[in-house]
Write a protein that holds these residues in place. Sequence first.
Motif, PDB file in Angstrom:
ATOM      1  N   SER A   1       0.831  -1.206   0.000  1.00  0.00           N
ATOM      2  CA  SER A   1       0.000   0.000   0.000  1.00  0.00           C
ATOM      3  C   SER A   1       0.864   1.254   0.000  1.00  0.00           C
ATOM      4  CB  SER A   1      -0.917   0.003   1.225  1.00  0.00           C
ATOM      5  OG  SER A   1      -0.151   0.081   2.429  1.00  0.00           O
ATOM      6  N   GLN A   2       2.184   1.091   0.202  1.00  0.00           N
ATOM      7  CA  GLN A   2       3.082   2.237   0.252  1.00  0.00           C
ATOM      8  C   GLN A   2       3.498   2.713  -1.137  1.00  0.00           C
ATOM      9  OE1 GLN A   2       3.526  -0.677   1.905  1.00  0.00           O
ATOM     10  NE2 GLN A   2       2.712   0.116   3.803  1.00  0.00           N
ATOM     11  N   GLY A   3       3.035   2.077  -2.190  1.00  0.00           N
ATOM     12  CA  GLY A   3       3.451   2.462  -3.525  1.00  0.00           C
ATOM     13  C   GLY A   3       4.578   1.572  -4.012  1.00  0.00           C
ATOM     14  N   TYR A   4       5.312   2.051  -4.982  1.00  0.00           N
ATOM     15  CA  TYR A   4       6.327   1.212  -5.600  1.00  0.00           C
ATOM     16  C   TYR A   4       7.720   1.412  -5.012  1.00  0.00           C
ATOM     17  CZ  TYR A   4       8.706   4.898  -8.206  1.00  0.00           C
ATOM     18  OH  TYR A   4       9.453   5.989  -8.547  1.00  0.00           O
ATOM     19  N   ALA A   5       7.920   2.469  -4.262  1.00  0.00           N
ATOM     20  CA  ALA A   5       9.268   2.802  -3.797  1.00  0.00           C
ATOM     21  C   ALA A   5       9.610   2.037  -2.520  1.00  0.00           C
ATOM     22  CB  ALA A   5       9.391   4.301  -3.566  1.00  0.00           C
ATOM     23  N   ILE A   6       9.627   0.711  -2.609  1.00  0.00           N
ATOM     24  CA  ILE A   6       9.963  -0.144  -1.480  1.00  0.00           C
ATOM     25  C   ILE A   6      11.463  -0.427  -1.526  1.00  0.00           C
ATOM     26  CG2 ILE A   6       9.479  -2.343  -0.350  1.00  0.00           C
ATOM     27  CD1 ILE A   6       7.123  -0.421  -0.446  1.00  0.00           C
ATOM     28  N   GLU A   7      12.138  -0.270  -0.393  1.00  0.00           N
ATOM     29  CA  GLU A   7      13.593  -0.376  -0.380  1.00  0.00           C
ATOM     30  C   GLU A   7      14.071  -1.283   0.753  1.00  0.00           C
ATOM     31  OE1 GLU A   7      15.235   0.885  -2.736  1.00  0.00           O
ATOM     32  OE2 GLU A   7      13.790   2.305  -3.582  1.00  0.00           O
ATOM     33  N   ILE A   8      15.359  -1.631   0.715  1.00  0.00           N
ATOM     34  CA  ILE A   8      16.059  -2.258   1.835  1.00  0.00           C
ATOM     35  C   ILE A   8      16.840  -1.158   2.548  1.00  0.00           C
ATOM     36  CG2 ILE A   8      17.820  -3.927   2.527  1.00  0.00           C
ATOM     37  CD1 ILE A   8      17.162  -5.501  -0.016  1.00  0.00           C
ATOM     38  N   GLU A   9      16.669  -1.065   3.857  1.00  0.00           N
ATOM     39  CA  GLU A   9      17.395  -0.055   4.635  1.00  0.00           C
ATOM     40  C   GLU A   9      18.663  -0.679   5.214  1.00  0.00           C
ATOM     41  OE1 GLU A   9      15.689   2.890   7.795  1.00  0.00           O
ATOM     42  OE2 GLU A   9      16.429   1.104   8.842  1.00  0.00           O
ATOM     43  N   HIS A  10      19.807  -0.091   4.942  1.00  0.00           N
ATOM     44  CA  HIS A  10      21.083  -0.521   5.503  1.00  0.00           C
ATOM     45  C   HIS A  10      21.524   0.515   6.534  1.00  0.00           C
ATOM     46  CE1 HIS A  10      20.916  -2.678   1.651  1.00  0.00           C
ATOM     47  NE2 HIS A  10      21.656  -3.582   2.236  1.00  0.00           N
ATOM     48  N   THR A  11      21.640   0.095   7.777  1.00  0.00           N
ATOM     49  CA  THR A  11      22.034   1.022   8.832  1.00  0.00           C
ATOM     50  C   THR A  11      23.546   1.260   8.781  1.00  0.00           C
ATOM     51  OG1 THR A  11      22.404  -0.714  10.471  1.00  0.00           O
ATOM     52  CG2 THR A  11      20.155   0.136  10.244  1.00  0.00           C
ATOM     53  N   ALA A  12      24.018   2.122   9.657  1.00  0.00           N
ATOM     54  CA  ALA A  12      25.440   2.472   9.663  1.00  0.00           C
ATOM     55  C   ALA A  12      26.322   1.278  10.011  1.00  0.00           C
ATOM     56  CB  ALA A  12      25.679   3.610  10.647  1.00  0.00           C
ATOM     57  N   THR A  13      25.760   0.274  10.687  1.00  0.00           N
ATOM     58  CA  THR A  13      26.558  -0.899  11.076  1.00  0.00           C
ATOM     59  C   THR A  13      26.558  -1.989  10.014  1.00  0.00           C
ATOM     60  OG1 THR A  13      24.643  -1.829  12.218  1.00  0.00           O
ATOM     61  CG2 THR A  13      26.165  -0.487  13.520  1.00  0.00           C
ATOM     62  N   ALA A  14      25.768  -1.832   8.957  1.00  0.00           N
ATOM     63  CA  ALA A  14      25.718  -2.842   7.894  1.00  0.00           C
ATOM     64  C   ALA A  14      27.037  -2.857   7.133  1.00  0.00           C
ATOM     65  CB  ALA A  14      24.563  -2.558   6.955  1.00  0.00           C
TER      66      ALA A  14
END
Length: 760
Positions: A453-466
């Motif tokens: 429902s959020q639209g098409y801009a779905i991403e993987i979030e990489h934090t600073a420790t990744a």
Amino acid sequence: MAEHIRIGDVAPRVQYVGDGARSDFTFPFPIFLAEELEVRVDGIVLGSGFTVSGAGQSAGGTVTLPSPPGIGSTVTLRRRVKVERTSDFQDNGVLRARTLNDELDRVVAALQEQREELSSTLRRDPADLGGDMTLPMRTARANRLLGFDSVGDIVVVPRDSALLTAPFPGAVPHTVEDKLAETLSARDFGATGDGVTDDGPALQAAMNAAAASGKVLTIGEGSFRTLQPLTLPGAAAGLTMLGRIIYAGPGGQTALTIGNGGSTRNANKHHIGISVMRATTSDWLDEGDIGVVMINHDASLIEVREITGFTIGLRTLGDERGFEDTTLILNRFVNNKIGLDIHTLTAAAWNTSIRYYGGHFAVGSTVHTDKDRFGIRLSAAPGAYVAHNRHLFDGPNFELNSREIAATGIPFLCEVNSRAIVARGIRMEGCDPIVARHTAGAQDHMYEVAWASQGYAIEIEHTATATRLGGVVKALHQALPNREATREVAAVPSLRAAAIRWNATETGFERLACLSTNVAGGPTSLPQFAFPALDSYTLTNRGVVLTGGRGLGFVVDTSRCKDFALTVDADSPRLIVMAFDSSWNLLTEAAGTMVMASGQSMTWNATARWWQGSADMDDAGLTRLQAIRLAPQVATAIIGVARITADYELRAMRLHCDPRHAPPLLFGLPDLRIGVRELIAEQAWDPASIAAGASVQTSVTVAGARPGDFVQASFSLATSGCVFLAQIGAQDTVTVTVWNRSGAAVDLNPGTVRVRVVKA
């Protein structure tokens, strides 16, 4: 009797169900005398009080009761002929047919009654021959049970033996105790399932018995409340739950632990219908507050029906051994901070090769709105094994209700160096626009989003420790043909850099046609709609603002390829498509529907003479990406965007198609001078002889050339000693000057003069 009756093949019994109003009941069989009809109401024989009519009639008659039997009562009528001989035939006397018939009728009637009664008795099958069916003497059978021996003959056994045998050949007798012990039920140990009684001690006793016997424990229908944590030891074969456990014990503990820890391998287990609810929802502060922990399972089948209200719903745990090669069927995980936690406890543990089917991970809209929530977590204790690998998720559903609150709601949280995590057919409803958060060295993850429902801009979030680029998102919603169309037909990565100042008022753009929403004069062919430049475009530092009446589009040959996808970087743009046949004639609505889009309907704009999207391309309307299908008769199309409802900034445009095709983009053609910054023209010229230091001139027509443009000139032959100069003296005209710098006259041979104009 007036005449002789006939005894037909009719059963001498009939039964009715009373309705509280009926008192007359017919019987379809003949009787000789009224007193030979037996009348029963609810099994009780009536001796009198009723009347019988129809005695001596072949078709039977009617019984009239003094009052209607009650609703649902049974009324049984049957013939009971007296078995007696009332006549005698004299030797050498007259043999009267009527008398003989009467006697034979009574014999037949009695036989019918016998057959009717025998049909209700216990008897052998006609194919079962031989054997002894004789009852033992009264004294031998007194206070004993009647049974059958190994050959099927009657035998009596002691009443206290209680042997049970399945009614099939080869079955072995068992005692009642053995038969009841084949399956264990929590109710066998006193559990009530009423939702009020503390069933904890009874449940734990039942679980201990399942472990001691190596059997499957069944927790039947109902709500089994417990004030203590429960453990099903690994020696039990499994657990089947038809009801649910309601945990009302102390916080910070696991409500139900299944399996032994350490290095024990809990293999080949079958846990079905696991349902555990917390009596009150956890405050989500203590990760020791867990609904179910399953330890060291291997080659097992686990079905979770519902886990609700804990900090962690279900934890699959590798202790000093692994959790592996197991299938989990997941259903509802509600109001848990973390629905499923895939965890390892020690360096010797592992968690790998697991298949997960389904799973609805949901949090209520009013539950802990200040706290982050996650559907599935991959985690490890400090110093534990972190290379979780090959976990396959099919069709998980996440409804985390975080979009309208400050807290975060993300389907997957990866805190380990996991590998090959594949999630297919994900549904995201009310989550953040992030399918996964990676905080360590996760890699080779693939998240296939079927709906968001959020639209098409779905991403993987990489934090600073990744430490790794963890994976890829593959979306199956929002114009899937767009995502799968891999051949780029054309790209304008920067509208601002592509801008061409055509003249003092008009602007064009490289590779693009300038479009107007209302072309004057009744145009019908493509060159009349595609302009090299127009006024009213407002350039910005990053792009161009499309103001009223303006659009931009790619002109592409669509004679072979009919499927395209348009991607743009803009603020709520509107898709437009113009369709033309092979002769560049405009195809209007009269020719039928020429254009379809993937995420919205396309409507005909009679004023602009194009097909336009019914809504702006934005995330809120789930119309951001659009794939386009053209009708077979469309040979050329203009695909782009236009300003319809409000001005917006356009920064980049790209056009894609099916990789099987490579359709040509049409711009800069002799008969379609659009989308080009550089203008080239040439003409034949035979200059006159040029005296030393003198010059000669000629004019070359270049459509689009304007004063202030960069311009160059050259000649097709050697021009030793001469310099060619070019300038735009008037609109659309380039003046070429040849200056003889040598000390002698020069006479150039006939050749071709060429000019090149570059728009600023």
